[in-house]
Write a protein that holds these residues in place. Structure first.
Motif, mmCIF file in Angstrom:
data_model
loop_
_atom_site.group_PDB
_atom_site.id
_atom_site.type_symbol
_atom_site.label_atom_id
_atom_site.label_comp_id
_atom_site.label_asym_id
_atom_site.label_seq_id
_atom_site.Cartn_x
_atom_site.Cartn_y
_atom_site.Cartn_z
ATOM 1 N N GLY A 78 -13.692 -78.730 -28.232
ATOM 2 C CA GLY A 78 -12.532 -77.854 -28.102
ATOM 3 C C GLY A 78 -12.892 -76.545 -27.413
ATOM 4 O O GLY A 78 -12.202 -76.084 -26.500
ATOM 5 N N HIS A 79 -14.010 -75.936 -27.859
ATOM 6 C CA HIS A 79 -14.485 -74.698 -27.225
ATOM 7 C C HIS A 79 -14.914 -74.949 -25.778
ATOM 8 O O HIS A 79 -14.607 -74.154 -24.892
ATOM 9 N N LEU A 80 -15.632 -76.037 -25.566
ATOM 10 C CA LEU A 80 -16.119 -76.350 -24.226
ATOM 11 C C LEU A 80 -14.948 -76.567 -23.262
ATOM 12 O O LEU A 80 -14.986 -76.104 -22.116
ATOM 13 N N GLY A 81 -13.909 -77.237 -23.733
ATOM 14 C CA GLY A 81 -12.723 -77.435 -22.904
ATOM 15 C C GLY A 81 -12.089 -76.113 -22.487
ATOM 16 O O GLY A 81 -11.665 -75.951 -21.345
ATOM 17 N N GLY A 82 -12.050 -75.170 -23.410
ATOM 18 C CA GLY A 82 -11.505 -73.850 -23.091
ATOM 19 C C GLY A 82 -12.369 -73.089 -22.103
ATOM 20 O O GLY A 82 -11.861 -72.413 -21.205
ATOM 21 N N VAL A 83 -13.673 -73.215 -22.240
ATOM 22 C CA VAL A 83 -14.609 -72.531 -21.351
ATOM 23 C C VAL A 83 -14.536 -73.116 -19.938
ATOM 24 O O VAL A 83 -14.602 -72.394 -18.945
ATOM 25 N N LEU A 84 -14.384 -74.427 -19.840
ATOM 26 C CA LEU A 84 -14.397 -75.101 -18.542
ATOM 27 C C LEU A 84 -13.027 -75.166 -17.874
ATOM 28 O O LEU A 84 -12.923 -75.635 -16.738
ATOM 29 N N GLU A 85 -12.002 -74.709 -18.542
ATOM 30 C CA GLU A 85 -10.655 -74.762 -17.986
ATOM 31 C C GLU A 85 -10.570 -73.905 -16.727
ATOM 32 O O GLU A 85 -10.998 -72.749 -16.725
ATOM 33 N N PRO A 86 -10.045 -74.480 -15.650
ATOM 34 C CA PRO A 86 -9.943 -73.711 -14.405
ATOM 35 C C PRO A 86 -9.116 -72.435 -14.591
ATOM 36 O O PRO A 86 -8.044 -72.462 -15.189
ATOM 37 N N GLY A 87 -9.645 -71.338 -14.116
ATOM 38 C CA GLY A 87 -8.945 -70.061 -14.198
ATOM 39 C C GLY A 87 -9.066 -69.352 -15.527
ATOM 40 O O GLY A 87 -8.500 -68.279 -15.717
ATOM 41 N N ALA A 88 -9.799 -69.937 -16.479
ATOM 42 C CA ALA A 88 -9.941 -69.309 -17.798
ATOM 43 C C ALA A 88 -10.828 -68.071 -17.700
ATOM 44 O O ALA A 88 -11.843 -68.076 -17.014
ATOM 45 N N GLU A 89 -10.392 -67.010 -18.354
ATOM 46 C CA GLU A 89 -11.219 -65.802 -18.435
ATOM 47 C C GLU A 89 -12.082 -65.926 -19.680
ATOM 48 O O GLU A 89 -11.612 -65.767 -20.799
ATOM 49 N N VAL A 90 -13.346 -66.253 -19.467
ATOM 50 C CA VAL A 90 -14.255 -66.540 -20.568
ATOM 51 C C VAL A 90 -15.143 -65.330 -20.827
ATOM 52 O O VAL A 90 -15.814 -64.831 -19.929
ATOM 53 N N THR A 91 -15.135 -64.879 -22.081
ATOM 54 C CA THR A 91 -15.964 -63.737 -22.452
ATOM 55 C C THR A 91 -17.374 -64.199 -22.794
ATOM 56 O O THR A 91 -17.612 -65.388 -23.070
ATOM 57 N N ASP A 92 -18.297 -63.257 -22.783
ATOM 58 C CA ASP A 92 -19.674 -63.569 -23.190
ATOM 59 C C ASP A 92 -19.706 -64.033 -24.641
ATOM 60 O O ASP A 92 -20.489 -64.910 -24.994
ATOM 61 N N ARG A 93 -18.843 -63.467 -25.469
ATOM 62 C CA ARG A 93 -18.776 -63.869 -26.886
ATOM 63 C C ARG A 93 -18.368 -65.335 -27.015
ATOM 64 O O ARG A 93 -18.938 -66.077 -27.804
ATOM 65 N N GLU A 94 -17.391 -65.753 -26.221
ATOM 66 C CA GLU A 94 -16.933 -67.135 -26.275
ATOM 67 C C GLU A 94 -18.015 -68.094 -25.771
ATOM 68 O O GLU A 94 -18.212 -69.173 -26.336
ATOM 69 N N LEU A 95 -18.724 -67.705 -24.727
ATOM 70 C CA LEU A 95 -19.834 -68.529 -24.237
ATOM 71 C C LEU A 95 -20.919 -68.668 -25.296
ATOM 72 O O LEU A 95 -21.440 -69.768 -25.518
ATOM 73 N N MET A 96 -21.273 -67.553 -25.939
ATOM 74 C CA MET A 96 -22.301 -67.590 -26.987
ATOM 75 C C MET A 96 -21.843 -68.453 -28.149
ATOM 76 O O MET A 96 -22.608 -69.271 -28.666
ATOM 77 N N LEU A 97 -20.598 -68.304 -28.563
ATOM 78 C CA LEU A 97 -20.064 -69.100 -29.667
ATOM 79 C C LEU A 97 -20.087 -70.585 -29.322
ATOM 80 O O LEU A 97 -20.457 -71.420 -30.157
ATOM 81 N N THR A 98 -19.739 -70.926 -28.091
ATOM 82 C CA THR A 98 -19.758 -72.327 -27.665
ATOM 83 C C THR A 98 -21.180 -72.878 -27.714
ATOM 84 O O THR A 98 -21.404 -74.007 -28.158
ATOM 85 N N ARG A 99 -22.158 -72.092 -27.290
ATOM 86 C CA ARG A 99 -23.564 -72.523 -27.348
ATOM 87 C C ARG A 99 -24.035 -72.713 -28.792
ATOM 88 O O ARG A 99 -24.724 -73.685 -29.112
ATOM 89 N N VAL A 100 -23.681 -71.781 -29.650
ATOM 90 C CA VAL A 100 -24.082 -71.873 -31.060
ATOM 91 C C VAL A 100 -23.457 -73.110 -31.703
ATOM 92 O O VAL A 100 -24.146 -73.877 -32.401
ATOM 93 N N ILE A 101 -22.187 -73.331 -31.464
ATOM 94 C CA ILE A 101 -21.507 -74.505 -32.021
ATOM 95 C C ILE A 101 -22.128 -75.785 -31.461
ATOM 96 O O ILE A 101 -22.307 -76.766 -32.178
ATOM 97 N N GLY A 102 -22.489 -75.778 -30.175
ATOM 98 C CA GLY A 102 -23.158 -76.934 -29.579
ATOM 99 C C GLY A 102 -24.500 -77.221 -30.233
ATOM 100 O O GLY A 102 -24.837 -78.376 -30.502
#
Length: 129
Positions: A78-102
């Motif tokens: 779910g997080h990865l889909g949001g991060v990879l969505e075209p045009g999504a403004e992804v914050t560093d916090r969201e990237l870190m959270l996605t990595r931690v969850i992964g």
């Protein structure tokens, strides 16, 4: 040996999950099903780990790992889909959270497989007796 490792990993992972969920949501709790499921997973992992250490049972341990694995599968993708969505403004916090969850998802896969293998090895040993 594998059973003990899986059990201790489950106790540590489940305890950390409960604490991290409280830290993540403190002051801004999400809709209740999104955080209750984490506490269910944490409870199953800790209970399964304790049961495995006390009596060598793997059913609760494998169940806890399986539940947590399914939960983290959904959360990670779910997080990865949001991060990879075209045009999504992804914050560093969201990237870190996605990595931690992964990473946590990877640990649940490892825990689930180790509990299943330990249960299979234990069943084989008991059948030979």
């Amino acid at each position: 040996m594998m059973l003990r490792i899986s059990a201790w990993l489950a106790i540590g992972f489940g305890s950390a999950l409960a604490v991290l969920e409280a830290v993540r949501n403190w002051g801004d709790w999400q809709w209740w099903p999104f955080w209750v499921v984490d506490y269910v997973a944490a409870g199953l992992l800790v209970a399964g780990g304790v049961a495995a250490l006390r009596g060598g049972r793997t059913d609760w341990l494998a169940g806890g790992w399986g539940f947590a694995c399914a939960m983290f599968w959904m959360s990670f993708f779910g997080h990865l889909g949001g991060v990879l969505e075209p045009g999504a403004e992804v914050t560093d916090r969201e990237l870190m959270l996605t990595r931690v969850i992964g990473g946590m998802f990877g640990l649940t896969v490892l825990g689930f497989v180790s509990a299943l293998v330990a249960g299979r090895v234990g069943a084989t040993k008991n059948a030979r007796r």
